[in-house]
Design a protein around this motif. Structure first.
Motif, PDB file in Angstrom:
ATOM      1  N   LYS A  82       0.807  -1.227   0.000  1.00  9.45           N
ATOM      2  CA  LYS A  82       0.000   0.000   0.000  1.00  9.45           C
ATOM      3  C   LYS A  82       0.840   1.276   0.000  1.00  9.45           C
ATOM      4  O   LYS A  82       0.536   2.219  -0.743  1.00  9.45           O
ATOM      5  N   PRO A  83       1.901   1.356   0.815  1.00 10.08           N
ATOM      6  CA  PRO A  83       2.726   2.578   0.752  1.00 10.08           C
ATOM      7  C   PRO A  83       3.384   2.800  -0.608  1.00 10.08           C
ATOM      8  O   PRO A  83       3.474   3.932  -1.083  1.00 10.08           O
ATOM      9  N   GLU A  98       2.241   1.662  -3.537  1.00  8.84           N
ATOM     10  CA  GLU A  98       1.181   2.061  -4.459  1.00  8.84           C
ATOM     11  C   GLU A  98       0.760   3.509  -4.209  1.00  8.84           C
ATOM     12  O   GLU A  98       0.462   4.253  -5.148  1.00  8.84           O
ATOM     13  N   LYS A  99       0.758   3.903  -2.940  1.00  6.79           N
ATOM     14  CA  LYS A  99       0.433   5.299  -2.600  1.00  6.79           C
ATOM     15  C   LYS A  99       1.490   6.239  -3.174  1.00  6.79           C
ATOM     16  O   LYS A  99       1.179   7.313  -3.687  1.00  6.79           O
ATOM     17  N   LYS A 146       0.865   6.521  -6.822  1.00  7.63           N
ATOM     18  CA  LYS A 146      -0.341   7.294  -7.109  1.00  7.63           C
ATOM     19  C   LYS A 146      -0.147   8.773  -6.777  1.00  7.63           C
ATOM     20  O   LYS A 146      -0.503   9.647  -7.561  1.00  7.63           O
ATOM     21  N   ASP A 147       0.419   9.031  -5.587  1.00  6.64           N
ATOM     22  CA  ASP A 147       0.533  10.413  -5.120  1.00  6.64           C
ATOM     23  C   ASP A 147       1.708  11.153  -5.734  1.00  6.64           C
ATOM     24  O   ASP A 147       1.697  12.380  -5.805  1.00  6.64           O
TER      25      ASP A 147
END
Length: 614
Positions: free
Chosen positions: A114-115, A117-118, A121-122
């Protein structure tokens, strides 16, 4: 060593070299994106394929070991070296523990996938969108330039004015898109040092502590984890300090007055159209031109090639520059240049009337000279009142604030700070303020002290020694770092050294209470690096050197007694790092050798209010 920094001023020039450098960064971002996709894919394989766990971990470790961090600038701090080597260290550790057939950690997805992918994305996705906007605005702007330059000067004045306004809007849009894109690239390059490494570090820690590892392996990993966490925290602190300075620089560079100021500092360069005779008649050819006033040399790099021949750069030596009368040519913004190499004058077309004036000013033409107004900021003086103010602030903090959590890191009210400064330095009754009995709190006093030091007409450690101090901080030899900074400290003017010693002695006292206030020498240096030192010219490269300014201040704090109690040894040898005699205090960490740290890292929840104004 790495990619050259992208200066915001280069966005305005938009030279071929700038585009080429930008392309290198875009290739690097694509490489990082592919790497993250591969890393996320491999992490999922580890989580979902228990039967194939051993092979997945092996592939994961190979992916980590193959990746190398690219850097901005010419040097790395010790913490950045630790981070840059961390993936190779992780890969080696995974291969070592693979024999134990570890079970999958239940929360591995939250820790790792998740980090990452974040971050994609971010950060990477945002960068991609800004790139699309930059390319779109670039195409619109240059398309508008071509239309604009082909307008006949015989058109109605209202039509010409409307065309000028349209071009100005497109130019502003393009310039802002370019600056935003460059800023985002720098953010991604810096953030990936910790935003990518930290999730991997957390994942490895879970794997090692929650599975059937031997006690020996777990204990062996913990010092490395703590050392790397401190490096990550220090790098994050450096990033926050640099980001704030860079954002201020970006805002200033967007202001129209800064554009004219750049032209007074930088060599004149930009795009010009040159009238040339081709086979089918006269035509206008686009060149990127650079003019060096010292030798009156004009270098012209063609942006468009003739169909039959490949044309190289042209160099012309100027005799004179004359404005071209509007009625003599069916083009706007033209001027003629007489050169030693050609018998007839060369006619150029600038991109606008303002651009033509700048070219003619640089070439000593007949256009009037325009300068942007210079607004001089209020400057503090290092006089008797200044010393009195510093001593009173130090006495107050030593008495009431030395144990306060985040002292110097937390920021006071700007209104209260300005009120204190104005009262203390009131010309009618300077210095007549009793801080001990005043209603000011610790945050106001610390912010006022930093404001005074940052408002000096020249930084406390002077512009003249800045370059030498940076070279010393970038040395790989820690003994040489200390000896060189020791020597340079005694090259400061007497008043500067006296105030520096007064301040550093106080900071040593504050850092001795770091268990209570959490302000270690490293954390204190992040605050005072930009306060005591700064480059004369504000550029992106200078912003990236802030982390080395912090290193100088950290050394002054940690080695206060050696530096200020003893004169440096005389040396006539050139400034080349000598061979190491004593063991290094902080060597790059490795799996096999991890020296303990004296100070603990800051926790993530501390200091929500980061320093912004002082």
């Amino acid at each position: 060593m790495g990619h050259p920094p992208l200066e915001f001023s280069d966005c305005y020039l938009d030279s071929p070299d700038f585009r080429e450098t930008l392309k290198c960064y875009e290739v690097e971002l694509e490489r990082t994106s592919k790497f993250l996709k591969e890393l996320i894919k491999d992490g999922n394989s580890v989580i979902t394929a228990i039967k194939g766990y051993s092979l997945a971990v092996q592939k994961f470790s190979q992916t980590l070991g193959m990746f190398q961090f690219d850097v901005i600038g010419d040097s790395l701090t010790d913490d950045e070296i630790n981070i840059a080597q961390s993936f190779q260290e992780f890969a080696g550790l995974l291969q070592e523990v693979e024999h134990d057939r570890m079970m999958l950690v239940q929360n591995a997805s939250d820790l790792l996938i998740k980090p990452l992918e974040k971050f994609r994305k971010d950060q990477l996705a945002v960068t991609k969108e800004k790139r699309k906007k930059f390319e779109k605005d670039s195409e619109k702007y240059y398309s508008q330039v071509d239309k604009h330059l082909n307008l006949s000067s015989k058109k109605k004045e209202s039509q010409l004015q409307e065309a000028d306004e349209l071009l100005d809007r497109e130019r502003v849009n393009f310039y802002e898109s370019s600056v935003d894109y460059v800023y985002q690239i720098h953010q991604v390059q810096d953030r990936k040092k910790f935003d990518v490494v930290e999730p991997v570090l957390a994942f490895l820690h879970s794997v090692l502590t929650l599975n059937n590892l031997t006690v020996e392996m777990t204990q062996d990993f913990m010092p490395y984890k703590q050392e790397l966490q401190l490096s990550l925290q220090n790098t994050r602190n450096h990033y926050e300090s640099t980001r704030e300075e860079m954002e201020e620089l970006m805002k200033r560079m967007k202001h129209p007055s800064q554009i004219y100021k750049m032209h007074s500092i930088l060599p004149m360069e930009g795009y010009l159209y040159c009238q040339e005779k081709w086979a089918l008649g006269m035509t206008w050819v686009k060149y990127y031109c650079k003019y060096h006033k010292e030798g009156r040399l004009l270098f012209m790099v063609p942006c468009e090639q003739k169909p039959t021949t490949k044309q190289g750069p042209t160099q012309l030596t100027l005799k004179s520059c004359i404005r071209r009368k509007t009625e003599s040519i069916d083009k706007r913004f033209c001027f003629d240049v007489e050169t030693n190499e050609r018998n007839t004058p060369v006619t150029f077309q600038a991109l606008s009337e303002g651009d033509r004036k700048l070219w003619m000013e640089a070439m000593d033409g007949k256009e009037p000279i325009y300068h942007s107004p210079i607004h001089k900021q209020a400057e503090m003086e290092m006089n008797e009142i200044g010393f009195k103010f510093v001593r009173k602030c130090i006495n107050y903090i030593d008495t009431k604030g030395v144990s306060q959590e985040g002292v110097y890191r937390t920021v006071g009210s700007n209104i209260q700070v300005q009120k204190l400064i104005n009262t203390f330095f009131d010309p009618t009754n300077p210095g007549d303020v009793d801080l001990q009995s005043s209603d000011c709190d610790v945050k106001t006093i610390t912010s006022a002290l930093k404001f005074y030091l940052r408002s000096l007409s020249e930084p406390l450690m002077t512009y003249s020694l800045h370059r030498d101090l940076m070279c010393a901080a970038k040395s790989d030899n820690l003994d040489f770092r200390l000896s060189e900074i020791h020597l340079l400290t005694y090259k400061l003017p007497e008043k500067n050294r006296e105030m520096l010693e007064l301040l550093i002695k106080h900071l040593v006292n504050v850092c001795s209470h770091s268990e209570e206030n959490l302000m270690t020498p490293s954390n204190m240096a992040v605050v005072f690096g930009p306060t005591l030192m700064r480059a004369k010219e504000e550029t992106v490269a200078a912003m990236l050197d802030i982390k080395f300014q912090n290193i100088v201040v950290e050394i002054l704090i940690e080695d206060y007694k050696k530096i200020f109690s003893n004169m440096p040894e005389d040396s006539t040898a050139p400034p080349v790092p000598p061979p190491r005699i004593t063991p290094r205090k902080r060597q790059p960490i490795t799996i096999s050798k991890r020296p303990p740290r004296v100070y603990q890292a800051l926790s993530h929840h501390v200091f929500q209010h980061t320093e912004s104004n002082y």
